[in-house]
Design a protein around this motif. Structure first.
Motif, PDB file in Angstrom:
ATOM      1  N   TYR A 148       0.695  -1.045  -0.171  1.00  9.52           N
ATOM      2  CA  TYR A 148       0.032   0.120  -0.125  1.00  9.52           C
ATOM      3  C   TYR A 148       0.850   1.081  -0.008  1.00  9.52           C
ATOM      4  N   VAL A 149       1.849   1.280   0.653  1.00  5.90           N
ATOM      5  CA  VAL A 149       3.035   2.460   0.869  1.00  5.90           C
ATOM      6  C   VAL A 149       3.574   2.342  -0.231  1.00  5.90           C
ATOM      7  N   LEU A 150       4.039   1.274  -1.038  1.00  4.99           N
ATOM      8  CA  LEU A 150       4.740   1.420  -2.309  1.00  4.99           C
ATOM      9  C   LEU A 150       3.823   2.186  -3.416  1.00  4.99           C
ATOM     10  N   LYS A 151       2.624   1.556  -3.514  1.00  7.45           N
ATOM     11  CA  LYS A 151       1.513   1.921  -4.547  1.00  7.45           C
ATOM     12  C   LYS A 151       1.279   3.519  -4.476  1.00  7.45           C
ATOM     13  N   HIS A 152       1.269   3.905  -2.955  1.00  7.21           N
ATOM     14  CA  HIS A 152       0.995   5.589  -2.604  1.00  7.21           C
ATOM     15  C   HIS A 152       2.377   6.316  -3.312  1.00  7.21           C
ATOM     16  N   PHE A 153       3.522   5.847  -2.979  1.00  9.58           N
ATOM     17  CA  PHE A 153       4.808   6.685  -3.430  1.00  9.58           C
ATOM     18  C   PHE A 153       4.613   6.318  -4.874  1.00  9.58           C
ATOM     19  N   ALA A 154       4.388   5.252  -5.490  1.00 13.37           N
ATOM     20  CA  ALA A 154       4.416   5.265  -7.010  1.00 13.37           C
ATOM     21  C   ALA A 154       3.390   6.431  -7.506  1.00 13.37           C
ATOM     22  N   GLN A 155       2.219   6.476  -7.007  1.00 14.01           N
ATOM     23  CA  GLN A 155       1.504   7.593  -7.287  1.00 14.01           C
ATOM     24  C   GLN A 155       1.857   9.074  -7.049  1.00 14.01           C
ATOM     25  N   HIS A 156       2.695   9.182  -6.023  1.00 14.63           N
ATOM     26  CA  HIS A 156       3.263  10.614  -5.574  1.00 14.63           C
ATOM     27  C   HIS A 156       4.677  10.432  -5.254  1.00 14.63           C
ATOM     28  N   PRO A 157       5.342  10.330  -6.442  1.00 17.56           N
ATOM     29  CA  PRO A 157       6.945  10.304  -5.915  1.00 17.56           C
ATOM     30  C   PRO A 157       7.507  11.773  -5.758  1.00 17.56           C
ATOM     31  N   GLU A 158       6.709  12.591  -6.080  1.00 16.67           N
ATOM     32  CA  GLU A 158       7.013  14.043  -5.744  1.00 16.67           C
ATOM     33  C   GLU A 158       7.158  14.398  -4.106  1.00 16.67           C
ATOM     34  N   GLU A 159       6.591  13.418  -3.361  1.00 17.20           N
ATOM     35  CA  GLU A 159       6.580  13.559  -1.948  1.00 17.20           C
ATOM     36  C   GLU A 159       7.991  13.140  -1.199  1.00 17.20           C
ATOM     37  N   LEU A 160       9.048  12.278  -2.128  1.00 17.20           N
ATOM     38  CA  LEU A 160      10.192  11.763  -1.757  1.00 17.20           C
ATOM     39  C   LEU A 160      11.269  12.578  -1.995  1.00 17.20           C
ATOM     40  N   GLN A 161      12.152  12.894  -1.268  1.00 17.51           N
ATOM     41  CA  GLN A 161      13.543  13.386  -1.426  1.00 17.51           C
ATOM     42  C   GLN A 161      14.511  12.258  -1.384  1.00 17.51           C
ATOM     43  N   GLY A 162      14.438  11.379  -2.323  1.00 20.99           N
ATOM     44  CA  GLY A 162      15.092   9.974  -2.049  1.00 20.99           C
ATOM     45  C   GLY A 162      14.178   9.103  -2.624  1.00 20.99           C
ATOM     46  N   ASN A 163      14.393   7.845  -2.523  1.00 21.29           N
ATOM     47  CA  ASN A 163      13.971   6.565  -2.891  1.00 21.29           C
ATOM     48  C   ASN A 163      13.443   5.491  -1.790  1.00 21.29           C
ATOM     49  N   ILE A 164      12.393   4.910  -2.334  1.00 20.40           N
ATOM     50  CA  ILE A 164      12.174   3.650  -1.626  1.00 20.40           C
ATOM     51  C   ILE A 164      12.262   2.423  -2.185  1.00 20.40           C
ATOM     52  N   LEU A 165      12.678   1.103  -1.684  1.00 19.84           N
ATOM     53  CA  LEU A 165      12.809   0.020  -2.346  1.00 19.84           C
ATOM     54  C   LEU A 165      12.110  -0.879  -1.636  1.00 19.84           C
ATOM     55  N   VAL A 166      11.094  -1.748  -2.043  1.00 18.54           N
ATOM     56  CA  VAL A 166      10.560  -2.936  -1.248  1.00 18.54           C
ATOM     57  C   VAL A 166      11.132  -4.233  -1.744  1.00 18.54           C
ATOM     58  N   VAL A 167      11.537  -5.069  -0.887  1.00 17.66           N
ATOM     59  CA  VAL A 167      12.190  -6.396  -1.151  1.00 17.66           C
ATOM     60  C   VAL A 167      11.159  -7.223  -0.210  1.00 17.66           C
ATOM     61  N   LEU A 168      10.585  -8.222  -0.931  1.00 16.80           N
ATOM     62  CA  LEU A 168       9.434  -9.249  -0.370  1.00 16.80           C
ATOM     63  C   LEU A 168      10.185 -10.573  -0.498  1.00 16.80           C
ATOM     64  N   THR A 169      10.555 -11.261   0.477  1.00 14.97           N
ATOM     65  CA  THR A 169      11.190 -12.613   0.330  1.00 14.97           C
ATOM     66  C   THR A 169      10.624 -13.858   0.598  1.00 14.97           C
ATOM     67  N   SER A 170      11.109 -14.683   0.053  1.00 18.67           N
ATOM     68  CA  SER A 170      10.597 -16.167   0.502  1.00 18.67           C
ATOM     69  C   SER A 170      11.322 -16.574   1.685  1.00 18.67           C
TER      70      SER A 170
END
Length: 551
Positions: A148-170
């Motif tokens: 959900y947070v990833l989707k939000h920032f994908a829609q609003h990258p202008e809110e970030l001064q930097g980047n986010i990376l999601v890693v989902l693991t087995s």
């Protein structure tokens, strides 16, 4: 960010509906489900290269991790926050007749209501604010929060001064192949994109710490776990001549008495204490029945650490092992003497000296007896065992120690202490470092901002108390401690290495902002919806914003 409760709840149910039990095909299918969800978001449709489905390395199972990242557009910056979580679950046999409904929260809740249950479970089953099902709290809801947070920032990258990376693991629930493999992928992405990782936010489950505890916890740092293991050789004999031998089971019983629940083996740091160690396996190694007493035995214990390094733990356990060995000898001699008085037979105990070594010490001792021939033979034996692929690492380690022991020219009772599992490192986050202080400050600001919307106190503590993949994001132990650990894990092969180089390359402070619930790994596993679906994403979002705030 406003959280759409209905969307979040449906996302959690959708994820639960895909069974992803560790070491099954469902684990692989779950990765594909997550990949498709992310790649279909408009942001990633335009940037498909920023979503990866990567197979795990040096793994006997075919399984995958999912990685995706959003570049902030407010100000170009290399600083990047990692959001991490696992999508595998434990099995579902504990559900018994309900196993078919374990991944259908609505049906499962309806069934549970029909049974006479503990009062708290019954109350939750009749509440609209609780959801049941395998993976509901551990940790499909945490994965949903990150998505959900990833989707939000994908829609609003202008809110970030930097980047986010999601890693989902087995494979978090077995041997952490997922995160240990993902570290290599993160290193490549870091180099390719020029990222500077500054923090990692996990979203594994949280729960009450004691009966009546109303707090909702955020953890900074995580507990470490070691699996100290003991191989013990005694002296075999016929049961008709019982005092001519020395039963290794007597030693191992005294050892468990010495270690189990012992508060002297609790580790304290920052005013927080680990739980005491407990036995996870205790057995002799006799493969069949006859009237000869066992010759060798084997035991291992769970041991949590906050500040102790692997070498410190070995020294402590050598001392406890020596006490157990001495007590076993005393018991043997006292009972032999009493039997002699009762039966009128001669009391003539064989001389037994307590011998306790670490594996490294013992290996060097035997090597000095035999030289290179011994080393080559043990190496060939390890290679043969590794080629079997499916042997449990703890059994593998025990077999290696047993092979070394067979070469020992001294055939007297002995205790050898070693590690038979991968070290799950402790991560101690200190406010004395710039990175740790920055994360702790961001969490404090986020809690202050979100607390008015949460009726329960949100409390920050050190050391997530359950085993988690956060342990592989940083190392708090020095090089010498890790070297000592490696020299006392008697296994060979890439699958069994602690990839220290990969961990050091990431090396970020970690925290856990996770869903709240009860009975993880049990049939009444359940999730409190309001906190988990509304507050947790807001806290995560707020921490990211304070770490990577646009000017």
């Amino acid at each position: 960010m406003k959280v759409n409760r209905t969307e979040m709840e449906q996302l959690v149910k959708d994820l639960i509906s895909h069974a992803s039990v560790v070491n099954t095909q469902g684990e692989r299918e779950m990765a594909e489900v997550l990949y498709r969800y992310i790649v279909e978001l408009p942001y990633f449709q335009q940037r498909p290269e920023q979503v990866l489905l990567t197979r795990t390395y040096h793994d006997y199972q075919e399984r995958y991790n999912v990685i995706a990242y959003v570049r902030g557009s407010a100000v170009q910056s290399s600083e990047t926050v990692i959001l991490m979580g696992h999508f595998d679950t434990v099995g579902m046999d504990d559900y018994g007749a309900w196993q078919g409904q374990a991944t259908d929260p609505d049906q499962l809740k309806h069934i549970i209501r029909e049974y006479q249950l503990p009062p708290e479970v019954q109350a939750h089953a009749h509440s609209e604010d609780w959801l049941f099902g395998r993976g509901s709290v551990d940790m499909k809801s945490g994965v949903a929060s990150h998505l959900y947070v990833l989707k939000h920032f994908a829609q609003h990258p202008e809110e970030l001064q930097g980047n986010i990376l999601v890693v989902l693991t087995s494979d978090e629930e077995d041997s952490s192949h997922g995160i240990r493999s993902a570290l290599k992928d993160l290193r490549r992405i870091k180099e390719k994109e020029g990222f500077a990782f500054i923090a990692a936010i996990n979203s594994d489950y949280t729960s009450a710490r004691y009966s009546g505890d109303e707090n909702r916890y955020i953890y900074v740092g995580t507990v470490g776990k070691l699996l100290p293991t003991f191989f013990i050789a005694g002296k075999e004999t016929h049961v008709g001549q019982v005092f001519e031998g020395f039963d290794p089971n007597l030693i191992i019983s005294e050892l468990t008495r010495e270690i189990d629940y012992n508060p002297l083996l609790c580790d304290e740091l920052y005013g927080e204490w680990t739980l005491p160690p407990v036995s996870l396996k205790q057995t002799d190694l006799k493969p069949f029945y006859d009237v000869q007493t066992p010759l060798t035995a084997f035991a291992y214990y769970n041991l949590f650490v906050h500040s102790w390094s692997p070498d410190q733990v070995l020294e402590k356990l050598k001392a406890h092992g020596l006490r157990a060995f001495e007590r076993a000898i005393e018991t043997y001699q006292e009972r032999y003497e009493l039997y002699g008085k009762l039966s009128g037979t001669r009391f003539d105990p064989p001389p037994i000296q307590p011998r306790v070594y670490t594996f490294e010490e013992y290996y060097q001792r035997v090597k000095a007896q035999h030289g290179s021939t011994f080393e080559r033979t043990i190496g060939d034996f390890c290679q043969h065992v590794v080629e079997q692929q499916t042997l449990d690492i703890r059994s593998y380690a025990c077999r290696v120690v047993e092979q070394v022991w067979k070469w020992d020219k001294v055939k007297e009772p002995v205790m050898i202490v070693f590690y038979s599992n991968l070290y799950i490192p402790r991560v101690a986050v200190s406010e004395q470092t710039a990175e740790g202080s920055r994360l702790i400050r961001a969490i404090g600001q986020a809690v202050e901002q979100v607390q008015p919307d949460c009726p329960k106190p949100i409390v920050m503590k050190k050391f997530y108390p359950y085993i988690s993949d956060m342990s592989y994001m940083a190392l708090s132990d020095g090089e010498q401690s890790i070297h000592t650990y490696e020299q006392n894990v008697p296994v060979w092969g890439e699958r069994y290495r602690l990839n220290v180089e990969d961990i050091r390359a990431i090396n970020v402070p970690v925290c856990n902002i996770g869903p709240y619930g009860f009975d993880a790994h049990k049939k009444f596993e359940r999730l409190e919806l309001t906190y988990s679906l509304e507050i947790v994403p807001l806290l995560t979002y707020s921490v990211i914003r304070h770490l990577l705030a646009a000017a």
